[in-house]
Enzyme design. Structure first.
Site, PDB file in Angstrom:
ATOM      1  NE  ARG A 151     -19.942  32.821 -55.294  1.00 20.14           N
ATOM      2  CZ  ARG A 151     -18.848  32.064 -55.420  1.00 20.14           C
ATOM      3  NH1 ARG A 151     -18.582  31.161 -54.525  1.00 20.14           N
ATOM      4  NH2 ARG A 151     -18.057  32.227 -56.449  1.00 20.14           N
TER       5      ARG A 151
ATOM      6  NE  ARG B  52     -18.377  23.777 -57.477  1.00 20.72           N
ATOM      7  CZ  ARG B  52     -17.832  24.891 -57.014  1.00 20.72           C
ATOM      8  NH1 ARG B  52     -18.454  25.614 -56.087  1.00 20.72           N
ATOM      9  NH2 ARG B  52     -16.657  25.295 -57.437  1.00 20.72           N
TER      10      ARG B  52
ATOM     11  CG  HIS C  57     -18.411  25.185 -50.402  1.00 16.68           C
ATOM     12  ND1 HIS C  57     -18.821  26.459 -50.143  1.00 16.68           N
ATOM     13  CD2 HIS C  57     -17.106  25.297 -50.776  1.00 16.68           C
ATOM     14  CE1 HIS C  57     -17.831  27.300 -50.334  1.00 16.68           C
ATOM     15  NE2 HIS C  57     -16.792  26.631 -50.721  1.00 16.68           N
TER      16      HIS C  57
ATOM     17  CG  ASP D  33     -10.259  29.871 -47.668  1.00 16.80           C
ATOM     18  OD1 ASP D  33     -10.081  30.098 -48.880  1.00 16.80           O
ATOM     19  OD2 ASP D  33     -10.723  28.806 -47.213  1.00 16.80           O
TER      20      ASP D  33
ATOM     21  CD  GLU E 180     -16.656  25.319 -47.292  1.00 22.01           C
ATOM     22  OE1 GLU E 180     -15.995  24.454 -47.910  1.00 22.01           O
ATOM     23  OE2 GLU E 180     -16.432  26.548 -47.370  1.00 22.01           O
TER      24      GLU E 180
HETATM   25  O1  TA6 Z   1     -14.246  26.518 -49.150  1.00 21.93           O
HETATM   26  C1  TA6 Z   1     -13.583  27.760 -49.298  1.00 21.93           C
HETATM   27  C2  TA6 Z   1     -13.105  27.888 -50.737  1.00 21.93           C
HETATM   28  O2  TA6 Z   1     -12.227  26.837 -51.060  1.00 21.93           O
HETATM   29  C3  TA6 Z   1     -12.462  29.261 -50.917  1.00 21.93           C
HETATM   30  O3  TA6 Z   1     -11.058  29.152 -51.066  1.00 21.93           O
HETATM   31  C4  TA6 Z   1     -13.159  29.820 -52.165  1.00 21.93           C
HETATM   32  O4  TA6 Z   1     -12.496  29.393 -53.349  1.00 21.93           O
HETATM   33  C5  TA6 Z   1     -14.527  29.163 -52.016  1.00 21.93           C
HETATM   34  O5  TA6 Z   1     -14.213  27.818 -51.650  1.00 21.93           O
HETATM   35  C6  TA6 Z   1     -15.472  29.300 -53.192  1.00 21.93           C
HETATM   36  O6  TA6 Z   1     -15.065  28.536 -54.253  1.00 21.93           O
HETATM   37  P1  TA6 Z   1     -15.990  28.560 -55.589  1.00 21.93           P
HETATM   38  O7  TA6 Z   1     -15.302  27.611 -56.515  1.00 21.93           O
HETATM   39  O8  TA6 Z   1     -17.360  28.076 -55.197  1.00 21.93           O
HETATM   40  O9  TA6 Z   1     -16.036  29.990 -56.034  1.00 21.93           O
END
Ligand code: TA6
Length: 302
Positions: free
Chosen positions: A73, A99, A169, A213, A272
């Site tokens: 995270r 990842r 991301h 988002d 991102e």
């Molecule tokens: O990029 C935004 C997103 O697609 C959100 O919808 C949320 O799901 C975020 O990515 C985090 O995703 P993750 O799979 O890293 O928890």
């Protein structure tokens, strides 16, 4: 010899690059005259980046997990070879598998200008090919200095075309999301994922008052996070990408995710660099696509 010992003897650079364990993960620790950074070999995942004299620019949750096969995270997760949920198979991991699998360090170099450059390649095996049956080579090159550059390059080494969705991301640190804005997306259309994917147009700078988002379309490769609380602006420039995702989970979603910690959402925003939605890349046999993002702190806010 342990993996750490092997990496330190093969790639270590005295005073600039060493390798250490963080939780279950092997990481590269870069310290240079300009900045410090930590990159996990799993996912070729930049976890931290802090230019000299600045507060951290890349955000990493205090509750992030550093476990094999688990996403981290924060930092710069590499979403590849699809962005978001898999188009046909909900069993496959959101944002692809890159990842959470091992990447091999191919080279590490102290550049003449003092920056340090690391070249990683995703290790493809039967597990990855079961999810992505296309012959391809993907590399991630991370260059650490007063500016951070991340360059993701995919080559189609097969004899048939494929569609590629991807994103860097990146989680950025802000002093207070309620006061921060994102400039440079004015007038762009976006898909609003908290409103059923409705297509809207951005009026003025992006401000944050709730879960946000959005996938911005036909973006111009340059935007900035204006952060009055930390009295700085983070400039984001990109190439090979015409879609930009902006995300903050706000309270409820952050609580549900379990690794944001209490109020963690207040100090982060994801901006991102992506090839997502209608910006996915059709890669012909033998073709290469490179997507690059550069980050630097350019000035006081405003
Ligand atoms: O990029 C935004 C997103 O697609 C959100 O919808 C949320 O799901 C975020 O990515 C985090 O995703 P993750 O799979 O890293 O928890």
């Amino acid at each position: 010899m342990s993996e750490l010992k092997t990496l330190n003897s093969r790639f270590g650079i005295a005073g600039k690059l060493s390798f250490e364990q963080v939780g279950d993960l092997v990481t590269a620790r870069v310290t240079s005259a300009f900045a410090s950074a930590t990159i996990a070999l799993q996912g070729a995942h930049v976890m931290t980046w802090q230019p000299k004299g600045q507060a951290p620019v890349i955000w990493l949750s205090k509750f992030a997990k550093f476990a094999l096969g688990k996403s981290i995270r924060g930092g710069v997760p590499v979403c590849w070879p699809w962005f978001g949920p898999h188009a046909d198979n909900a069993q496959l991991p959101g944002h692809g598998f890159a990842r959470t699998v091992p990447w091999q360090l191919l080279a590490a170099k102290a550049l003449p200008d003092g920056r340090v450059r690391l070249d990683f390649e995703l290790v493809q095996d039967e597990a990855t090919r079961a999810q992505w049956p296309h012959d391809s080579v993907v590399r991630n090159t991370v260059t650490v200095g007063q500016e951070l550059e991340v360059q993701l390059t995919t080559t189609n080494t097969g004899d048939a075309p494929f569609q590629l969705g991807q994103a860097l991301h990146t989680y950025f640190e802000v002093g207070d999301i309620r006061r921060a804005t994102v400039a440079g997306l004015e007038g762009c259309e976006y898909l609003d994922k908290v409103d059923g994917g409705a297509r809207k147009r951005q009026q003025g700078q992006v401000a944050f008052t709730r879960e946000t988002d959005r996938i911005y379309l036909a973006t111009r490769g340059c935007c900035g996070i204006v952060d009055p609380a930390l009295d700085r602006t983070i400039l984001i420039t990109s190439t090979g990408s015409h879609s930009t995702v902006v995300w903050n989970p706000w309270t409820e979603k952050a609580d549900k995710m379990g690794d944001f910690g209490q109020d963690g959402y207040l100090n982060m925003v994801c901006v991102e660099t992506a090839n997502a939605a209608e910006d996915v890349v059709a890669l012909a046999a033998g073709e290469t696509h490179t997507m690059t993002a550069q980050y630097r702190v350019i000035a006081a806010a405003g």
